[in-house]
Design an enzyme around this catalytic site. Structure first.
Site, PDB file in Angstrom:
ATOM      1  N   GLY A 363      -2.622   9.424  -3.608  1.00 23.14           N
ATOM      2  CA  GLY A 363      -1.638  10.339  -3.063  1.00 23.14           C
ATOM      3  C   GLY A 363      -0.235   9.802  -3.262  1.00 23.14           C
ATOM      4  N   PRO A 364       0.754  10.627  -2.961  1.00 24.00           N
ATOM      5  CA  PRO A 364       2.141  10.216  -3.176  1.00 24.00           C
ATOM      6  C   PRO A 364       2.553   9.023  -2.309  1.00 24.00           C
ATOM      7  CG  PRO A 364       2.011  12.413  -2.178  1.00 24.00           C
ATOM      8  CD  PRO A 364       0.624  11.997  -2.452  1.00 24.00           C
ATOM      9  N   PRO A 365       3.687   8.402  -2.607  1.00 23.56           N
ATOM     10  CA  PRO A 365       4.108   7.221  -1.856  1.00 23.56           C
ATOM     11  C   PRO A 365       4.428   7.546  -0.393  1.00 23.56           C
ATOM     12  CG  PRO A 365       5.545   7.604  -3.767  1.00 23.56           C
ATOM     13  CD  PRO A 365       4.645   8.775  -3.654  1.00 23.56           C
ATOM     14  N   LYS A 369      -1.210   4.967   2.661  1.00 21.96           N
ATOM     15  CA  LYS A 369      -2.359   4.362   1.965  1.00 21.96           C
ATOM     16  C   LYS A 369      -2.492   2.886   2.326  1.00 21.96           C
ATOM     17  CE  LYS A 369      -0.750   5.598  -2.122  1.00 21.96           C
ATOM     18  NZ  LYS A 369       0.456   6.348  -1.756  1.00 21.96           N
ATOM     19  N   THR A 370      -1.355   2.190   2.219  1.00 21.99           N
ATOM     20  CA  THR A 370      -1.386   0.758   2.510  1.00 21.99           C
ATOM     21  C   THR A 370      -1.772   0.512   3.960  1.00 21.99           C
ATOM     22  OG1 THR A 370       0.504   0.686   1.069  1.00 21.99           O
ATOM     23  CG2 THR A 370      -0.062  -1.345   2.192  1.00 21.99           C
ATOM     24  N   SER A 686       0.814  25.585 -14.284  1.00 23.33           N
ATOM     25  CA  SER A 686       0.715  26.514 -13.165  1.00 23.33           C
ATOM     26  C   SER A 686       1.950  27.403 -13.055  1.00 23.33           C
ATOM     27  CB  SER A 686       0.464  25.771 -11.858  1.00 23.33           C
ATOM     28  OG  SER A 686       1.633  25.109 -11.471  1.00 23.33           O
ATOM     29  N   LYS A 729       2.134  23.321  -2.000  1.00 17.45           N
ATOM     30  CA  LYS A 729       2.917  24.439  -2.524  1.00 17.45           C
ATOM     31  C   LYS A 729       3.149  25.504  -1.453  1.00 17.45           C
ATOM     32  CE  LYS A 729       1.538  24.037  -7.341  1.00 17.45           C
ATOM     33  NZ  LYS A 729       0.654  24.561  -8.390  1.00 17.45           N
TER      34      LYS A 729
HETATM   35  P1  ADP Z   1       1.792   4.149   0.975  1.00 18.85           P
HETATM   36  O1  ADP Z   1       0.972   2.932   0.895  1.00 18.85           O
HETATM   37  O2  ADP Z   1       0.995   5.412   0.863  1.00 18.85           O
HETATM   38  O3  ADP Z   1       2.968   4.183   0.056  1.00 18.85           O
HETATM   39  P2  ADP Z   1       2.501   3.136   3.578  1.00 18.85           P
HETATM   40  O4  ADP Z   1       1.150   2.796   4.074  1.00 18.85           O
HETATM   41  O5  ADP Z   1       3.380   2.036   3.120  1.00 18.85           O
HETATM   42  O6  ADP Z   1       2.402   4.220   2.442  1.00 18.85           O
HETATM   43  O7  ADP Z   1       3.234   3.977   4.684  1.00 18.85           O
HETATM   44  C1  ADP Z   1       4.613   3.954   4.930  1.00 18.85           C
HETATM   45  C2  ADP Z   1       4.871   3.861   6.412  1.00 18.85           C
HETATM   46  O8  ADP Z   1       4.478   5.058   7.046  1.00 18.85           O
HETATM   47  C3  ADP Z   1       4.100   2.773   7.068  1.00 18.85           C
HETATM   48  O9  ADP Z   1       4.898   2.172   8.033  1.00 18.85           O
HETATM   49  C4  ADP Z   1       2.944   3.498   7.750  1.00 18.85           C
HETATM   50  O10 ADP Z   1       2.485   2.838   8.869  1.00 18.85           O
HETATM   51  C5  ADP Z   1       3.569   4.830   8.109  1.00 18.85           C
HETATM   52  N1  ADP Z   1       2.598   5.916   8.122  1.00 18.85           N
HETATM   53  C6  ADP Z   1       2.190   6.659   7.071  1.00 18.85           C
HETATM   54  N2  ADP Z   1       1.283   7.591   7.438  1.00 18.85           N
HETATM   55  C7  ADP Z   1       1.119   7.454   8.770  1.00 18.85           C
HETATM   56  C8  ADP Z   1       0.317   8.123   9.740  1.00 18.85           C
HETATM   57  N3  ADP Z   1      -0.488   9.130   9.420  1.00 18.85           N
HETATM   58  N4  ADP Z   1       0.400   7.710  11.006  1.00 18.85           N
HETATM   59  C9  ADP Z   1       1.213   6.684  11.339  1.00 18.85           C
HETATM   60  N5  ADP Z   1       2.006   6.020  10.499  1.00 18.85           N
HETATM   61  C10 ADP Z   1       1.964   6.385   9.209  1.00 18.85           C
END
Ligand code: ADP
Length: 780
Positions: A363-365, A369-370, A686, A729
């Site tokens: 998924g997008p940044p 995910k992390t 699309s 979308k």
């Molecule tokens: P990614 O790895 O997808 O780029 P991160 O895990 O670094 O994103 O998320 C960025 C920030 O947003 C982090 O501090 C994370 O804890 C917070 N965050 C993202 N999604 C959620 C969520 N659903 N609930 C709580 N915090 C979230």
């Protein structure tokens, strides 16, 4: 020339020489010997003596480890020697060949910072006292006896030397032949040098040689035992004994380092073959001068290997209930994702030994995910490490460089394990879709080996040289764009897609997670800094444009920083961030919201696109001009758009009659199609329905409804094909104030993913073919 000083107190002559402090070596008059030097002062002494054509004074240090010896660190008796030859080796090492000339007592040592000089007084090597012939004969025989035994242990001792010793009848010559050719402890040699009386010298020599033989005998017994019965305990004993001998030979401290290495290697939980390899390295180390480059390389290697968590496992235990509460506490929403992860954990809980289950969070940044991976590690009781794969183009990044390269290091996998401090961590491979391959080797094939449960129990890193077991680790990968993951890697992974967040979800995430987290990080209490709900909504709508919440979190952090400053400087006790003051806190708004035009126009259609920042409303414009049938496409969609435009033109020709379009338009009109720049959409095709609608409108003069948006791919026969990213979308359409969204009929089941707020506000039209689209989009 030798410089002669007349001592003021007595009339005896002394000489001053450049001086070499010897580590673990003792020279004798008439003895020819060579040694390596590297210390600056020693090199300077040799160079100056050579330049002035002078002799040199060689005197042993009490302790070999002293780097910068003072007078107290040196023995008081040494040898004045002639420099015969000097050989410069790499790494500033010099090999020096000398011949002892006479024995001398050290009277005074001077050190000017660059070089040592000693004032010395010559003393006769052997005293002239009369010796007892009988005693001398007895001692000589004993020495010949032990020498004979000694020679048996030294296979390479020349036969001529042995026979010359055995037939020698001059006590001094016998003494010299034995001392110059046997390797004795340097402290013993110093005693031998200091003693003047030849009978005493012979008697000390006898004792030293006897104890040397004892050691050698012991060594050979140990060798024998080891050969007969190499079990682990004995090997350890053997090594320790051998080390003791090495230590004795070197003087305690040089050996201590190697000893510690061997001790540590023996304590590792590692297979025998690898252990042997490491022991071999330690053995090589013991034979190298400790300041040499090679010794440095080996030490660095051993330090790295010893630092790895061999056989160290954290107790991994999964309680599904606990896992669920960890995931819920750390993350808002993401219901489906959490369910999938709990399933994954359940499988692990039932069968902890299960292999090869690799999740890919896509998924997008900034969508968490992390942080989900971190929660999974917590739930599984494993240490967490992250390995970023973005921009890795060289296989050596994954697998390391051979240790002989300058500055060689292990690859990212082994480094990660070192950080993890356990052999069963959860390793997050971030951005696996950003692995590149070029001529320096293909890192994705190395990654394949890492992820493959059949191969990774003996993962080989070039630096490490011994295999490391990765099979107990759990891997999770992340990707922004699944399409960019090399296919063989994708095959091995189970995909979990994380959708981008709606504004409402972002608000909840901010309020429930990001704000408390940032307050804590900035040392603020909830009572000290408050952010109004409206202000949060405003930040989401006008300061950020993203699928996730990363920029949002950054803005919240910025508010906390500024708030903390106000409180710390005494301006306020507590602060509230209000929506109307947001401008002062964060500067001007960065974005205006996508609001659809409120006028029906000819040739302008609201397309919907899916981009890295989520869904966007993307108006597409077409104009038809008098001309010769050229088609021009400008904007962000490039090649894909050009193809779609050809399909659209052909299709419009086929339905020209129905919409009162001149059949010859493709010859008489130039068409200009423009999709505005901005975020780059990922799915060009699309825009097919959008383009065709705009074309029909431009050519027929019929206006397009401004409150309709659409998405869909088309075929030449006008069939509407399904698209991706429906949730994002439709969210964009909702935010832009669109009332009706036309989507491919085949996408109907995906409506389930669409947010309820959106479903309630928007009317959906399901198009089978382009007629369905045109009928609903064009005004009468
Ligand atoms: P990614 O790895 O997808 O780029 P991160 O895990 O670094 O994103 O998320 C960025 C920030 O947003 C982090 O501090 C994370 O804890 C917070 N965050 C993202 N999604 C959620 C969520 N659903 N609930 C709580 N915090 C979230």
């Amino acid at each position: 020339m030798e410089q002669t000083i007349k001592s003021s107190k007595n009339t005896e002559n002394t000489n001053v020489f450049y001086t070499v402090a010897m580590r673990g070596l003792v020279a004798f008059p008439k003895m020819v010997m060579h040694f390596d030097i590297a210390r600056e002062k020693t090199v300077a002494a040799i160079e100056k003596a050579l330049k002035n054509n002078e002799k040199i004074f060689l005197v042993a240090q009490h302790e070999s480890y002293v780097e910068n010896p003072k007078a107290n660190d040196l023995y008081k008796v040494g040898v004045v020697a002639e420099i015969k030859q000097v050989l410069k080796l790499p790494e500033n090492i010099m090999k020096v060949l000398v011949e002892g000339v006479y024995r001398a007592n050290l009277v005074r040592l001077t050190d000017d910072g660059d070089v040592l000089r000693a004032e010395v007084k010559r003393t006769p090597t052997y005293s002239r006292a009369k010796i007892d012939e009988v005693e001398a004969e007895a001692l000589m025989r004993s020495i010949k006896d032990v020498f004979e035994r000694y020679a048996q242990f030294v296979p390479r001792m020349p036969k001529e030397l042995i026979s010359s010793v055995m037939t020698q009848d001059d006590p001094v010559k016998l003494f010299e032949a034995v001392v110059f050719n046997c390797s004795l402890n340097y402290r013993d040699k110093q005693t031998l040098l200091e003693e003047s009386n030849i009978l005493n010298k012979l008697s000390v020599l006898f004792t030293c040689l006897s104890s040397e033989i004892e050691i050698m005998e012991l060594e050979s017994i140990i060798n024998e035992q080891t050969r007969n019965n190499i079990d682990k305990g004995q090997k350890e004993y053997y090594l320790r004994e051998q080390l003791r001998v090495i230590q004795e030979q070197l003087g305690e401290d040089d050996g201590e380092e190697v000893f510690n290495y061997i001790n540590d290697i023996m304590a590792l939980k590692i297979d025998e073959k690898s252990r042997d390899k490491l022991l071999k390295e330690a053995d090589r180390l013991s034979k190298l001068p400790s300041a040499s480059q090679e010794a440095f390389v080996i030490k660095n290697y051993l330090d790295t290997v010893l630092d790895l968590p061999w056989g160290k496992y954290t107790k991994a235990k999964i309680s599904l209930e606990k896992a669920e509460s960890i995931l819920d506490n750390d993350h808002y929403g993401l219901k489906k994702v959490k369910e999938r992860i709990i399933e994954f954990l359940a499988v692990h809980a039932i069968n902890p030994k299960i292999k090869g289950q690799i999740i890919c969070l896509a998924g997008p940044p900034g969508i968490g995910k992390t942080s989900i991976a971190k929660s999974i590690a917590k739930a599984m009781g494993r240490n967490y490490v992250r390995v970023s794969l973005g921009g890795v183009r060289d296989e050596a990044d994954i697998r390391g460089h051979r240790k002989t390269y300058v500055g060689a290091m292990p690859g990212r996998i082994i480094t990660a394990l070192q950080q993890a401090e356990s052999a069963n961590p959860l390793i997050l491979f971030d951005e696996i879709d950003k692995l590149c391959s070029d001529m320096k080797g293909d890192p994705s094939s190395a990654m394949l080996e890492v992820l493959d449960s059949e191969q990774n129990s003996a993962f080989r890193d070039h630096f490490l040289e011994v295999p490391f077991d990765l099979s107990k680790a759990v891997f999770i990968t992340t990707a922004n764009n699944v399409g960019d993951i090399p296919a063989p890697l994708l095959d091995r992974m189970e995909l979990i897609e994380l959708p981008s967040y709606t504004a409402e979800e972002k608000f909840h995430i901010a309020k429930e997670h990001l704000v408390p987290k940032q307050l804590k990080e900035h040392g603020l209490k909830g009572t000290q800094l408050k952010i109004q709900d409206d202000a949060l909504h405003d930040i989401i709508a006008f300061y950020t444009k993203e699928a996730g919440v990363r920029t949002l979190e950054r803005y919240i952090a910025s508010l906390c920083r500024k708030g903390a400053k106000k409180i710390a400087s005494g301006d306020a006790k507590r602060v509230t961030v209000k929506v109307k003051e947001l401008h002062d806190w964060l500067g001007t708004r960065k974005y205006t919201s996508d609001i659809a035009s409120n006028k029906n126009q000819v040739g302008v259609v609201n397309g919907l696109a899916w981009t890295s920042v989520g869904g966007v409303l993307m108006p597409l414009e077409v104009i038809a001009l008098d001309g010769t049938g050229k088609t021009e496409v400008t904007g962000s969609l490039g090649d894909v758009m050009k193809e779609s435009s050809k399909i659209a033109v052909s299709y419009v020709r086929s339905i020209a009659d129905k919409y009162n379009i001149d059949k010859e338009f493709y010859k008489k009109n130039d068409l200009h199609i423009h999709a505005p720049e901005g975020a780059v959409p990922k799915d060009g095709p699309s825009a097919g329905v959008t383009m065709t609608t705009a074309l029909v409108s431009a050519l027929s003069g019929r206006k397009v409804r401004c409150d309709v948006a659409m998405t869909g791919e088309i075929t030449l026969h006008g069939k509407v094909l399904p698209i991706g990213g429906l949730r994002e979308k439709t969210m964009a359409a909702y935010k832009a104030g669109i009332k009706t969204v036309i989507i491919p009929a085949a996408n109907k089941p995906d409506l389930e993913e669409v947010d309820n707020t959106v479903k309630n506000a928007i009317e959906f039209i399901f198009a089978e073919n382009l007629m369905d689209v045109l009928e609903n989009a064009l005004t009468d």
